[in-house]
Design an enzyme around this catalytic site. Structure first.
Site, PDB file in Angstrom:
ATOM      1  N   SER A   1      10.671  -6.780  78.712  1.00 51.03           N
ATOM      2  CA  SER A   1      11.399  -5.793  79.630  1.00 51.03           C
ATOM      3  C   SER A   1      12.387  -6.365  80.513  1.00 51.03           C
ATOM      4  CB  SER A   1       9.951  -5.446  80.586  1.00 51.03           C
ATOM      5  OG  SER A   1      10.316  -5.352  82.083  1.00 51.03           O
TER       6      SER A   1
ATOM      7  N   LYS B   1       6.434  -8.595  79.326  1.00 58.69           N
ATOM      8  CA  LYS B   1       6.016  -7.768  78.735  1.00 58.69           C
ATOM      9  C   LYS B   1       6.312  -7.472  77.122  1.00 58.69           C
ATOM     10  CE  LYS B   1       4.326  -4.115  79.817  1.00 58.69           C
ATOM     11  NZ  LYS B   1       5.782  -2.740  80.433  1.00 58.69           N
TER      12      LYS B   1
ATOM     13  N   LYS C   1      22.297  24.707  60.035  1.00 56.25           N
ATOM     14  CA  LYS C   1      21.933  23.199  59.523  1.00 56.25           C
ATOM     15  C   LYS C   1      22.238  22.446  60.813  1.00 56.25           C
ATOM     16  CE  LYS C   1      25.518  25.368  56.608  1.00 56.25           C
ATOM     17  NZ  LYS C   1      25.163  27.093  57.290  1.00 56.25           N
TER      18      LYS C   1
ATOM     19  N   GLN D   1      24.383  29.851  60.311  1.00 54.48           N
ATOM     20  CA  GLN D   1      25.085  28.973  60.485  1.00 54.48           C
ATOM     21  C   GLN D   1      24.437  27.854  61.890  1.00 54.48           C
ATOM     22  OE1 GLN D   1      29.362  28.746  60.006  1.00 54.48           O
ATOM     23  NE2 GLN D   1      29.252  27.415  62.136  1.00 54.48           N
TER      24      GLN D   1
HETATM   25  N1  ARG Z   1      30.148  27.910  57.624  1.00 54.36           N
HETATM   26  C1  ARG Z   1      29.189  29.548  56.898  1.00 54.36           C
HETATM   27  C2  ARG Z   1      27.425  29.433  57.243  1.00 54.36           C
HETATM   28  O1  ARG Z   1      27.301  27.718  57.281  1.00 54.36           O
HETATM   29  C3  ARG Z   1      29.260  29.907  55.842  1.00 54.36           C
HETATM   30  C4  ARG Z   1      28.585  31.435  55.472  1.00 54.36           C
HETATM   31  C5  ARG Z   1      29.919  32.205  55.664  1.00 54.36           C
HETATM   32  N2  ARG Z   1      29.793  33.505  55.353  1.00 54.36           N
HETATM   33  C6  ARG Z   1      30.679  34.473  56.818  1.00 54.36           C
HETATM   34  N3  ARG Z   1      30.556  35.616  55.873  1.00 54.36           N
HETATM   35  N4  ARG Z   1      31.194  34.274  57.557  1.00 54.36           N
HETATM   36  O2  ARG Z   1      26.703  29.632  57.513  1.00 54.36           O
END
Ligand code: ARG
Length: 462
Positions: free
Chosen positions: A274, A280, A322, A319
């Protein structure tokens, strides 16, 4: 890439909302591998000459090398990893590069890349789980017969051993491990050749592409293949549940290292101090593990919500799969690794554990079992022991020192015990070691069982 149809440049803000290169660049290795397999199928189909194929393969490997050496400049104008790589290839090798996208769409391309990515990352996560299991197992072995109380409702319940307690987490992690491998097995199909959504009039050998990429086969419906993100949701779920397990382990350790419990000492290297209170020593790793589980659950919600309203087939919402995926993978990798290290370095305090388990109240159930073995029905035995407990509390006498026969004559040996290993004197049940040793049923915490489990796990994890 679509300049033919458009008279205006894409607006800056549209580029900003639409780019994914800032995070999907990490698919590059898989994108390149997929493109080489796709080009080879084009060669077989007579769409590329041998020279063109070789130029594409060499060009893609050069791009890969540049990315690896940090010499590649990703451009947001090119939106994503697929277009960045394709454009660099065409720049390097000319017209042959422009042939690569024949019979392919970014829709089947991105699905292929993320499946390959998940497949590879699952191997790393599974190995991380193994390392943590091994760290827990080593501590379980060292402390196989250290007795401590086990809790329900965070109230002391019955004695167990530290070995048994830690092996409970080894079991949970085993299920996490198998869930990951199961998910890996299910996702291992090639979507490449599904095109934008309806395949292509130019048929490439999908099976050959799948084989080159190490897939077990090909997906069977082009519309499903480009819109399916189940494998991402499954993986994020498997990660989340593993995170939940680590969070529970964290909570146990946070309690155990408090002055109130004092069952464990975490190493200086895995705790923090701390800035104000000099005394601590805080279990921040455990708290951060518990805290990061919130992110994992948030990511699980994100992916499920992103998918739930989508009509077939590909929609740009996808998209958004991810960032939660990458974040969950990164988060679990780190928490598994740091927990494995911390657990390997922690020190159990056997005397404190045993002291906490030494209250004879923890063996009240054993006393009821003694009555049962004298022929008393369990419900009645429970009530009689309850009376003894009330008496002990009221008279401030430890349960093992109470005159039990004065509470009820049933506490005197009946001479008709149901088994011959039942002690004459009920107060003998208060021997902790004897009480633990008696719990020999499969799954129960007798030291004999725990050391057999340790051996079983050692063989399994070897
Ligand atoms: N960057 C896009 C994704 O991750 C790739 C696919 C894009 N396809 C499209 N029809 N705009 O989904």
């Amino acid at each position: 890439m679509w300049k033919g149809r458009f008279a205006q440049q894409t607006a800056d803000l549209v580029q900003q909302i639409g780019e994914s290169i800032s995070f999907d660049w990490r698919l590059y290795r898989h994108d390149i591998r997929g493109s080489i397999a796709h080009a080879r199928a084009q060669l077989t189909a007579g769409l590329l000459t041998q020279e063109e194929f070789e130029a594409i393969e060499k060009g893609l490997k050069e791009v890969e090398g540049r990315i690896e050496r940090d010499e590649f400049e990703f451009s947001t104008e090119l939106e994503d990893v697929h277009m960045n790589i394709e454009s660099a290839l065409t720049e390097a090798i000319g017209p042959a590069g422009a042939k690569l996208h024949t019979a392919r769409s970014r829709n089947d391309q991105v699905a292929t890349d993320t499946r390959l990515y998940c497949r590879a990352e699952i191997d790393i996560l599974a190995a991380g789980i193994r390392d943590l299991q091994k760290a827990l197992l080593a501590q379980a072995k060292t402390n196989a017969d250290v007795i401590l109380p086990a809790y329900t409702h965070l109230q002391r319940g019955q004695p167990v051993t530290v070995g048994h307690h830690l092996l409970a987490y080894v079991e949970m992690l085993e299920r996490d491990h198998s869930r990951l491998l199961d998910c890996q097995k299910r996702l291992n199909l090639s979507p490449l050749g599904s095109g934008a959504l309806a395949g292509s009039t130019i048929n490439l050998d999908r099976e050959a592409v799948a084989e080159e990429l190490g897939f077990a086969g090909v997906t069977r419906n082009s519309m499903d293949a480009v819109s399916d993100r189940d494998y991402i949701a499954e993986l994020i779920f498997a990660i989340s549940l593993c995170g939940v397990h680590l969070s529970r382990l964290s909570e146990d350790l946070i309690l155990w290292c408090s002055s109130e419990f004092g069952f464990v000492i975490l190493s200086d290297a895995h705790t923090t101090g701390s800035s104000l209170m000099p005394q601590k020593k805080n279990p921040d790793v455990c708290e951060l593990t518990r805290g990061k589980t919130g992110r994992l659950l948030g990511n699980l919600t994100s992916i499920l919500v992103a998918i739930k309203g989508l009509p077939l087939t590909y929609n740009r919402d996808l998209q958004e799969d991810k960032e939660p995926l990458f974040d969950s993978i990164d988060t679990l990798k780190l928490t598994l690794a740091v927990n494995a290290e911390m657990i390997a370095a922690m020190q159990i305090r056997p005397e404190r554990c045993r002291q906490a388990a030494s209250d004879p109240m923890l063996l009240a159930t054993d006393l009821a079992d003694w009555l049962v073995l004298q022929g008393v029905p369990f419900r009645h035995a429970h009530e009689l022991v309850g009376k003894a407990v009330a008496k002990a509390v009221e008279s401030d006498t430890p349960l093992d020192q109470l005159d039990l026969a004065a509470v009820d004559p049933a506490f005197t040996a009946s001479g008709k015990a149901l088994r011959d290993d039942v002690p004459e004197n009920p107060s003998e049940v208060f021997n902790l070691d004897r009480a633990l040793a008696a719990r020999t049923n499969p799954g129960a915490p007798s030291p004999v069982n725990v050391s057999a489990e340790v051996t079983r796990w050692e063989q399994r994890l070897a």
